[in-house]
Design an enzyme around this catalytic site. Structure first.
Site, short mmCIF file in Angstrom:
data_model
loop_
_atom_site.label_atom_id
_atom_site.label_comp_id
_atom_site.label_asym_id
_atom_site.label_seq_id
_atom_site.Cartn_x
_atom_site.Cartn_y
_atom_site.Cartn_z
N ASN A 41 -1.98 2.29 5.83
CA ASN A 41 -1.19 1.09 5.54
C ASN A 41 -1.05 0.30 6.83
O ASN A 41 -0.90 0.87 7.90
CB ASN A 41 0.22 1.45 5.05
CG ASN A 41 0.21 2.10 3.69
OD1 ASN A 41 -0.81 2.16 3.02
ND2 ASN A 41 1.36 2.60 3.28
N GLY A 42 -1.04 -1.03 6.72
CA GLY A 42 -0.85 -1.87 7.91
C GLY A 42 -2.10 -2.62 8.26
O GLY A 42 -3.06 -2.71 7.48
N CYS B 109 0.82 -1.21 0.00
CA CYS B 109 0.00 0.00 0.00
C CYS B 109 0.86 1.26 0.00
O CYS B 109 1.92 1.31 0.61
CB CYS B 109 -0.90 0.01 1.22
SG CYS B 109 -1.96 -1.44 1.39
N LYS C 211 10.27 -17.61 -8.93
CA LYS C 211 10.07 -16.67 -10.02
C LYS C 211 9.01 -17.17 -10.99
O LYS C 211 8.16 -16.42 -11.46
CB LYS C 211 11.39 -16.42 -10.77
CG LYS C 211 12.35 -15.53 -10.05
CD LYS C 211 11.84 -14.11 -9.99
CE LYS C 211 12.48 -13.35 -8.83
NZ LYS C 211 11.96 -13.68 -7.51
N TRP D 286 -3.38 -2.61 -1.30
CA TRP D 286 -3.22 -4.05 -1.52
C TRP D 286 -4.11 -4.73 -0.50
O TRP D 286 -3.94 -4.56 0.71
CB TRP D 286 -1.75 -4.44 -1.33
CG TRP D 286 -1.45 -5.87 -1.62
CD1 TRP D 286 -1.34 -6.47 -2.84
CD2 TRP D 286 -1.18 -6.91 -0.65
NE1 TRP D 286 -1.02 -7.80 -2.70
CE2 TRP D 286 -0.92 -8.10 -1.38
CE3 TRP D 286 -1.13 -6.95 0.73
CZ2 TRP D 286 -0.62 -9.30 -0.75
CZ3 TRP D 286 -0.83 -8.14 1.37
CH2 TRP D 286 -0.59 -9.30 0.62
N GLU E 148 5.56 -16.94 -9.34
CA GLU E 148 5.15 -15.56 -9.08
C GLU E 148 4.54 -14.89 -10.31
O GLU E 148 3.51 -14.21 -10.19
CB GLU E 148 6.37 -14.72 -8.66
CG GLU E 148 6.76 -14.81 -7.21
CD GLU E 148 7.92 -13.89 -6.90
OE1 GLU E 148 7.83 -13.13 -5.92
OE2 GLU E 148 8.93 -13.92 -7.62
N ARG F 67 4.96 -0.79 -6.16
CA ARG F 67 4.80 -1.54 -4.92
C ARG F 67 3.72 -2.61 -5.03
O ARG F 67 3.64 -3.50 -4.19
CB ARG F 67 4.46 -0.59 -3.77
CG ARG F 67 5.57 0.41 -3.47
CD ARG F 67 5.08 1.54 -2.60
NE ARG F 67 4.81 1.11 -1.24
CZ ARG F 67 5.66 1.26 -0.24
NH1 ARG F 67 6.84 1.79 -0.44
NH2 ARG F 67 5.35 0.87 0.98
N GLU G 192 14.78 -20.26 -5.80
CA GLU G 192 14.51 -18.94 -6.36
C GLU G 192 13.94 -19.06 -7.77
O GLU G 192 13.02 -18.31 -8.14
CB GLU G 192 15.79 -18.10 -6.35
CG GLU G 192 15.69 -16.78 -7.08
CD GLU G 192 14.72 -15.79 -6.48
OE1 GLU G 192 14.47 -14.75 -7.10
OE2 GLU G 192 14.16 -16.07 -5.39
N LYS H 280 5.08 -5.35 -3.82
CA LYS H 280 6.53 -5.19 -3.86
C LYS H 280 7.14 -5.12 -2.46
O LYS H 280 8.05 -5.85 -2.13
CB LYS H 280 6.89 -3.93 -4.64
CG LYS H 280 8.40 -3.72 -4.79
CD LYS H 280 9.02 -4.82 -5.62
CE LYS H 280 10.52 -4.68 -5.75
NZ LYS H 280 11.12 -5.85 -6.40
N HIS I 76 12.91 -39.40 -2.70
CA HIS I 76 12.20 -39.48 -1.42
C HIS I 76 10.81 -38.87 -1.51
O HIS I 76 10.29 -38.37 -0.51
CB HIS I 76 13.02 -38.80 -0.32
CG HIS I 76 14.32 -39.46 -0.05
ND1 HIS I 76 14.43 -40.68 0.59
CD2 HIS I 76 15.60 -39.09 -0.37
CE1 HIS I 76 15.70 -41.02 0.68
NE2 HIS I 76 16.43 -40.08 0.10
#
Length: 606
Positions: free
Chosen positions: A100-101, A2, A483, A75, A486, A27, A479, A601, A502
């Site tokens: 925000n929060g 946000c 990616k 967001w 995402e 963001r 990673e 972000k 396994h």
């Protein structure tokens, strides 16, 4: 995530507010809005669940004007991304709030306010703030906000104005960033200095618990105890040229190709490797520690996992790596002689900040931030720092921030080794040579893009993928999987290659591509055996190998060779093709590459 922008001025501040939101789009958000004091018309508001451009067109069509106002990109946390949940929120058309929060005790306050006759139009915790302020207001907004925030539990950054005080905006922060921008006869609030680029470079960073009042002729700040305080004014140039797309299709593509320059900038002026790279007090601290504790989230966590291999191998120090959001909620055994390393691109990641504070509460005194933002809370709250120089990263999926973090952490491993007498002059020169050659080596890896595009045409039609790596390259496989999931929305998981038999081997079919990071290192022969396990089950392998790796193209085995083997720094090189594979797959699938659904972000809520 946000974003907040607020302003008090003698000019029409609507263009400033909308432009501030545009600068904060990187963001991530799913709705946006703006509210202004329209003079005799009272409070006016516009909200949109589209992009900021849509909001801008809306306020232009409705001829929004005002000298006082607030704006927000949201967001979604509480309530779906619909217009009624978008900020700003009003209370009886007299108080406007953006936030925000997360207010953790909002249900308790909501029930109290409903009992007092307040009607709620949204599912958000933010509307509670607006109604609470309205219920407490007795003619002084600054005093009212100070009283209201004492009721909140959780994290917040808020900006508020009201109908009765047309030239006043009040802000408050606890656990979420908020800054003040100073101007000539005008003043501003924002959650990120980027929002005020081109408007002012005079920035004041609010501390935890601060409440600030903005007027035309100045600002007033009170701390958490209610005492009036002065905060340091800083000169911060958040220039707009860092967020221009240029010739690239997406910011993520641009940032992938910026990595050689970002790493060169991070290493600029590096004449040697020693503790002082991490702060004036680092030589003393490094002499006292006997272990390392890494706290991070997401991509930064994978950087920390890679650092564990480097630090234990090069410096012979034991390393623990913790997911920051888990660390503070379990019973851990603190070691005051450990170096606590927090890693964050923004330096405002809420989970990592909370973990840092928790570590300090347990008695940890040696703290180090690896961060891309010099003025962030994380940098200000650690005793030691290393600033990467990745520049502004707009794409939600981190690329150049990750590889510059890896460079910083490799430097840390070598600096710790040197402080412990384990890095002689010859080894130091070899490490420096490898680091300095990284930008050129990365350029050669980027030249593989056409081959990777060909693979992406296959991956674009898949819904699942496995990623394998061993040793240093297992975190890189993690990673790579992150990616892909995402930005392309393909389900992807990563495993140490030795774990394949396994359980994950049960998933392998011709329809499940298996991406393998296969450098020509000590584990290469073991990895070849894992590859054969996949081939025996009819799986299709896509292998990123080194130039001299003894692995050939064959039926079901597709190989792209990196230009050279890069020893301990190989994970940095192998990151690049995985980024390109995810990017081009996402482009072919038509997703919103820079702003993937449901993600943000800078994650400033827990």
């Amino acid at each position: 995530m946000c974003g907040i922008v607020g302003a008090v001025a003698t000019r029409n501040i609507v263009p400033v507010l909308v432009e501030g939101l545009r600068r904060l789009e990187y963001r991530g958000y799913d709705s946006c809005g703006v509210a202004v004091h329209g003079g005799a018309a009272g409070l006016k508001r516009a909200r949109s669940v589209q992009r900021v451009a849509d909001l801008g067109a809306q306020v232009e069509a409705e001829q929004f004007e005002g000298h006082t106002g607030i704006a927000h990109t949201r967001w979604a946390t509480h309530g779906a991304p619909v217009t009624t949940n978008a900020h700003p929120h009003f209370s009886r058309d007299e108080v406007a709030v953006v936030h925000n929060g997360i207010i953790e005790n909002y249900e308790e306050i909501r029930a109290e306010l409903q009992g007092a006759g307040y009607v709620f139009e949204s599912q958000t915790d933010t509307e509670v703030i607006a109604h609470l302020i309205h219920s407490l207001y007795q003619g002084d907004l600054f005093a009212t906000v100070r009283a209201a925030v004492r009721r909140f539990k959780g994290a917040y950054a808020i900006a508020v104005f009201c109908k009765a005080e047309p030239q006043r905006v009040v802000g408050a922060r606890f656990g979420s960033p908020l800054i003040v921008g100073l101007g000539d006869g005008e003043n501003f609030l924002a959650s990120d200095a980027m929002a005020l680029a081109g408007t002012t470079s005079r920035i004041v960073y609010l501390e935890e618990g601060d409440v600030v009042e903005l007027g035309l002729n100045g600002v007033r700040i009170c701390d958490a105890t209610g005492q009036q305080v002065e905060r340091v004014e800083r000169h911060v140039e958040a220039t707009s040229n860092t967020i221009e797309l240029g010739p690239y299709q997406h910011f993520m593509q641009k940032e992938i190709f910026e990595q050689p320059r970002a790493i060169a900038d991070t290493l600029e002026g590096l004449a040697g490797i020693d503790a002082s790279l991490f702060g004036a007090g680092a030589p003393e601290v490094f002499g006292k520690i006997d272990s390392v504790l890494v706290l991070a989230c997401g991509t930064s966590y994978y950087a920390g996992l890679t650092a564990k291999y480097w630090i234990e191998s090069i410096a012979a120090l034991p390393v623990s790596v913790e997911v920051a959001s888990e660390y503070r909620y379990r019973d851990s055994v603190p070691n005051p002689r450990a170096l606590v390393v927090v890693i964050s691109q923004s330096g405002e990641t809420a989970d990592t900040m909370a973990a840092l504070k928790h570590a300090r509460s347990l008695g940890h005194v040696h703290t180090l931030a690896v961060c891309n933002v010099a003025t962030s809370a994380m940098v200000r709250e650690t005793t030691l720092q290393f600033l990467t120089r990745a520049g502004a990263e707009i794409g939600v999926a981190s690329t150049k921030a990750f590889t510059t973090q890896l460079v910083a952490l490799n430097l840390l491993a070598n600096a710790l080794a040197k402080s412990r007498g384990r890095l002689d002059a010859k080894a130091e020169e070899k490490a420096l040579k490898g680091l300095r050659h990284l930008p050129a080596a990365l350029q050669e890896v980027l030249a593989l893009e056409p081959q990777i595009i060909a693979w992406s045409e296959i991956f674009a039609h898949k819904e699942n993928a496995l990623f394998l790596g061993r040793g240093l390259h297992y975190p890189i496989a993690l990673e790579g999987a992150l990616k892909l999931k995402e930005i392309s929305y393909i389900h992807a998981e990563a495993y140490p290659a030795g774990e394949l038999k396994h359980g994950p081997l049960a998933l392998v079919t011709e329809a499940m591509p298996v991406v393998t990071v296969a450098p020509n290192d000590a584990l290469f022969e073991k990895l070849k055996s894992n590859i054969q396990e996949v081939r025996a089950r009819g799986g299709q392998l896509y292998v990123f190998a080194d130039r001299d790796g003894a692995l050939q193209h064959s039926e079901g085995v597709h190989v792209i060779r990196l230009p050279e083997h890069y020893g301990p720094l190989s994970p940095i090189l192998h990151t690049i093709p995985l980024q390109l594979l995810a990017y081009h797959t996402a482009v072919l699938r038509g997703t919103d590459v820079d702003k993937p659904r449901n993600l943000a972000k800078s994650v400033t809520v827990e």
